[in-house]
Enzyme design. Structure first.
Site, PDB file in Angstrom:
ATOM      1  N   SER A 114     -11.061  -0.450  -1.570  1.00 37.27           N
ATOM      2  CA  SER A 114      -9.803  -0.422  -0.807  1.00 37.27           C
ATOM      3  C   SER A 114     -10.026  -0.694   0.672  1.00 37.27           C
ATOM      4  O   SER A 114      -9.142  -1.220   1.343  1.00 37.27           O
ATOM      5  CB  SER A 114      -9.157   0.963  -0.914  1.00 37.27           C
ATOM      6  OG  SER A 114      -8.480   1.118  -2.120  1.00 37.27           O
TER       7      SER A 114
ATOM      8  N   HIS B  48      -3.820   6.222   3.142  1.00 34.80           N
ATOM      9  CA  HIS B  48      -4.498   5.002   2.673  1.00 34.80           C
ATOM     10  C   HIS B  48      -3.900   3.729   3.278  1.00 34.80           C
ATOM     11  O   HIS B  48      -4.621   2.858   3.772  1.00 34.80           O
ATOM     12  CB  HIS B  48      -4.392   4.983   1.141  1.00 34.80           C
ATOM     13  CG  HIS B  48      -5.182   3.950   0.428  1.00 34.80           C
ATOM     14  ND1 HIS B  48      -4.732   2.663   0.232  1.00 34.80           N
ATOM     15  CD2 HIS B  48      -6.391   4.009  -0.187  1.00 34.80           C
ATOM     16  CE1 HIS B  48      -5.631   1.981  -0.467  1.00 34.80           C
ATOM     17  NE2 HIS B  48      -6.649   2.776  -0.731  1.00 34.80           N
TER      18      HIS B  48
ATOM     19  N   ASP C 103       0.840  -1.204   0.000  1.00 37.60           N
ATOM     20  CA  ASP C 103       0.000   0.000   0.000  1.00 37.60           C
ATOM     21  C   ASP C 103       0.877   1.257   0.000  1.00 37.60           C
ATOM     22  O   ASP C 103       1.983   1.225  -0.536  1.00 37.60           O
ATOM     23  CB  ASP C 103      -0.943  -0.053   1.223  1.00 37.60           C
ATOM     24  CG  ASP C 103      -2.274   0.621   0.957  1.00 37.60           C
ATOM     25  OD1 ASP C 103      -2.276   1.811   0.662  1.00 37.60           O
ATOM     26  OD2 ASP C 103      -3.320  -0.048   1.065  1.00 37.60           O
TER      27      ASP C 103
END
Ligand code: NAG
Ligand code: NAG
Ligand code: NAG
Ligand code: NAG
Ligand code: NAG
Ligand code: NAG
Ligand code: NAG
Ligand code: NAG
Ligand code: NAG
Length: 737
Positions: free
Chosen positions: A527, A200, A136
């Site tokens: 996600s 994220h 990620d």
């Protein structure tokens, strides 16, 4: 609502900036990935093989063009090549595929409670031996979600490393961390470190395996206990995404390491924009080698829904996850000077606005010196508004934007139409309420009706979403665009308005002037669904350390709950087997297992030739003519029948289940479905006498001419204790595609 506005992708998926990074020295050379399959056996080293073939095509030593070599878990390299060289390489012995180094994008917490997985759920003491590999944007190690208080040293099987620097160290929770950038270019807003500046990666890691942190919220919103699916598990962070995107070369490099490092589950919330052949897709390639090494890869399905076949990650050896809505929604009220109040959905407003402030329509405040007229200013585009007219006021805009136009002109707040994009919410850089467009025209009428219009945007409040769970509109839909007779996606998990840990390197929105730095944030996307499934997979693995990736995937799928057909008109193409249920998945009764040999047979059926499959697997392969086209016989826990333009068809599937429930048990087949679907199971009773015993059966699905695009039924093996459910889907395959 076929395509979300680009700013929405920007906010929920991030990383759409384009920064050119190719070296000026080799203008006609581009980065290519040369995939060579499994590691060579015996004395031959992957590096020398790679050097030889690179030398052969470039005519020089080739090393000046080599950017990265994959050699820990599979064979291949990244090099700067001309187009001719890339073509020459792709036809060479020993090469499976050559493809450009493309770019992928990034595609609480109440969510676990909502799916029936309470904090008090049974745990194994060995949960702390589980390592979840997160590919990620990196991680924020100071987050309370990653504190190593109470954690012992890393499990002895761990072979990974921590790329430490003055700014970054690992601990006994984050046991490994590394960053990947094959071209060496570090975007200026980012750190040359596994540290996450985007947020994220911190969010997904804490959702999969973050600690239990009580009192978490986004400045009061979504308050509760934040936790991952396996709070005692360890995290290894592989930073593959940067401010300018996630490059294929780096994705593969992280897989190469994660597999060799000894992670148990790989979680990857990244996807491309169009379907790729399995061996030209770095995510499918990486997931294949992780499967070969006993590691399940959990993937986000994509955020390109609700169009059919919009799914981007669908290789049958990985888990493809759709995003569902939980029962919490966020509303932001706009109160007008006429005492009317409108509730809007889409914005998360953390600001307190105590007074009524003047209200103005963007179309009445153009910046004339910018050549802007009401045509632009009514959309509140950046630079289009007259600062002296809007400063300190709430601006009504006719377009849905990111709020930066109003913010940079000094507005106190903004009201925008939500254009029907409901069900999800996120932060804007200034007080914002997004209303149904009927209501924005009411607001405009009110402005017209008085010489002193005023308004107040209230702090966001929580409300119950009575329709939940259902798959959110942006979640990518099936069918599987490459293998029409395998059902995709596999499963649905919460992916909307998820509270989880965040980076403190950037402000909440990243917009200049936004000073809110938050340890927890609420965001949406497949996600966010993916790490719920990764956490559940890690949970299953903590009880069953020896289970294959396919067995874990089967356990998750056959215990999932089907979602409502009223709120999910795309049926299984939206939710796969249904909503994730980690507790049941830890104890599924029967599993549909599959290993490398099964996937090879599948790939033969898919038309790959033995030369390529030999390279990929390192095994001697014979694709028998009998397997040609029989991709549906992969031992998959779901069934898909595509019909040419809806014509009738009869298909027989062969499946094998392994008993892992009660040693002595008798399962009966229960089938259900609409009249257009006939389902026969042979034999319809399976008797087991021991654990690990396998039984084979066939399912014959007859489909009359289809009147709707997709219909579905199910097969449930039931022994009175366990219910092992598989969806059966029949659909119209449009031959024009
Ligand atoms: C928890 O585990 C114990 C022992 O393995 C078992 O008896 C019990 O049924 C489990 N409880 C739940 C809710 O799964
Ligand atoms: C170290 O991290 C902090 C954020 O915690 C950042 O402000 C600083 O620039 C970083 N330093 C380096 C050298 O990367
Ligand atoms: C709005 O409500 C307040 C308090 O209820 C009242 O004092 C005020 O007169 C009302 N204003 C209008 C325009 O109706
Ligand atoms: C802004 O509005 C004021 C008041 O109408 C006007 O005098 C000024 O010229 C405008 N400025 C620009 C840049 O449009
Ligand atoms: C108005 O436009 C001018 C010229 O483009 C620009 O310099 C100024 O910053 C703008 N004003 C606002 C409030 O955006
Ligand atoms: C908005 O207006 C349209 C058409 O005028 C109507 O169909 C719709 O139900 C309205 N929506 C709301 C939320 O009132
Ligand atoms: C508001 O007034 C403007 C100009 O007088 C007019 O063009 C517009 O249609 C009005 N809007 C509404 C919603 O009443
Ligand atoms: C497999 O395909 C490649 C080209 O795609 C070809 O060169 C090779 O001869 C084929 N092998 C077999 C066994 O058909
Ligand atoms: C593959 O076949 C070759 C030639 O038939 C043989 O020498 C080799 O040992 C086999 N390899 C494996 C892994 O079975």
């Amino acid at each position: 609502m076929a395509c979300p506005p680009s700013w929405l992708l920007l906010i929920s998926l991030a990383c759409t900036l384009l920064i050119s990074c190719s070296g000026a020295a080799n203008k006609d050379r581009k980065e290519y990935i040369v995939y060579m399959g499994d590691l060579p056996k015996g004395q031959v080293s992957a590096s020398s093989l790679q050097a030889n073939i690179l030398q052969e095509v470039t005519g020089s030593s080739g090393s000046e063009y080599l950017l990265h070599s994959y050699k820990r878990s599979f064979n291949g390299f990244v090099a700067r090549l001309t187009e001719e060289e890339s073509k020459e390489l792709s036809s060479m012995d020993g090469v499976v595929s050559v493809f450009p180094n493309g770019k992928k994008k990034l595609l609480t917490t109440r969510s676990w409670d909502f799916i029936g997985f309470p904090l008090e759920a049974n745990k194994t003491t060995t949960e702390s031996d589980i390592i979840v590999g997160m590919l990620d944007t990196g991680i924020w190690p100071e987050s309370a979600s990653f504190s190593d208080e109470g954690f012992g040293p890393p499990p002895s099987k761990w072979k990974g490393t921590c790329q430490t620097s003055s700014n970054f160290t690992c601990n006994n929770k984050i046991i490994g961390a590394k960053y990947y950038r094959s071209d060496g270019f570090i975007p200026s807003v980012d750190f040359a470190s596994p540290r996450d500046t985007e947020g994220h990666g911190t969010h997904t890691a804490s959702t999969a395996a973050g600690n239990v942190v009580s009192g978490a919220s986004l400045l009061g919103l979504g308050a509760g206990t934040a936790r991952g699916g396996t709070p005692s598990a360890r995290i290894a962070a592989y930073k593959i995404c940067w401010a300018d995107g996630c490059y294929d070369a780096d994705i593969l490099a992280a897989f190469d390491d994660a597999i060799a490092d000894g992670v148990d589950i790989i979680s990857l919330s990244v996807g491309g924009s169009f379907p790729l052949d399995y061996f030209e897709d770095p995510i499918a390639i990486g997931a294949f080698h992780s499967m070969k090494n006993g590691i399940l890869t959990s993937n986000a399905g994509g955020n390109s829904g609700p169009d059919p076949a919009s799914i981007t990650n669908f290789s049958p050896w990985s888990l493809s996850v759709a995003a569902s809505v939980i029962d919490r929604k966020f509303l932001t009220a706009l109160h007008l000077g006429n005492n009317l109040t409108y509730e809007g959905e889409l914005s998360l407003n953390t600001f307190e606005m105590n007074d009524m402030v003047p209200l103005i329509y963007g179309g009445d405040a153009p910046n004339t010196s910018a050549g802007s007229d009401a045509y632009y200013s009514r959309y509140c585009l950046e630079g289009s508004l007259n600062e002296s007219l809007v400063t300190g006021k709430i601006v009504l805009c006719d377009g849905l934007g990111d709020g930066v136009g109003a913010m940079s002109a000094g507005a106190a707040g903004t009201v925008m139409p939500n254009h029907g994009y409901t069900d999800l919410s996120f932060a804007f850089p200034l007080p914002t309420s997004c209303l149904d467009s009927n209501y924005t025209s009411d607001v405009h009428e009110y402005i017209n009706s008085t010489s002193t219009p005023t308004a107040n945007i209230q702090k966001t409040t929580e409300a119950k979403n009575e329709l939940a769970p259902f798959v959110v509109w942006f979640s990518s839909r099936g069918p599987n665009p490459i293998t029409r007779d395998i059902l995709s996606p596999d499963i649905a998990a919460p992916g909307v308005n998820i509270l989880a840990a965040w980076t403190e390197a950037s402000s909440l929105t990243g917009v200049p002037g936004d000073t809110r730095v938050v340890p927890y944030n609420i965001i949406s996307g497949t996600s966010m669904a993916c790490p719920h499934a990764s956490g559940a997979a890690a949970y299953v693995k903590s009880f069953h350390p020896t289970w294959s990736p396919a067995a874990i995937k089967s356990a998750l799928m056959t215990t999932a709950s089907r979602l409502s057909v009223e709120t999910n008109t795309d049926l299984e193409f939206a939710y796969g087997a249904g909503q994730l249920n980690p507790l049941l998945a830890a104890n599924p009764g029967l599993v549909y297992d599959a290993g490398e040999a099964d996937y090879i047979k599948f790939l033969c059926g898919q038309g790959y030739n033995t030369t390529k499959l030999h390279l990929v697997t390192g095994e001697n392969i014979t694709c028998s003519a009998a397997t040609n086209g029989t991709v549906w016989d992969l031992n998959y826990p779901s069934f898909a029948v595509s019909t040419d333009n809806g014509a009738g068809v009869t298909r027989t599937f062969t499946r094998t289940v392994t008993n892992i429930g009660s040693p002595v048990s008798t399962y009966k087949a229960n089938v259900a479905g609409p009249p257009e679907l006939s389902i026969q199971v042979e034999p319809s009773v399976l008797s087991f006498k021991s654990l690990g015993e396998t039984q084979t059966f066939t399912v014959t699905v007859g489909v009359a001419a289809l009147s709707s695009p997709v219909i579905s039924g199910s097969l449930v093996w039931d022994d009175g204790v366990y219910r092992v459910r598989s969806p059966i889907v029949a659909y119209v395959y449009d031959l024009k595609h």
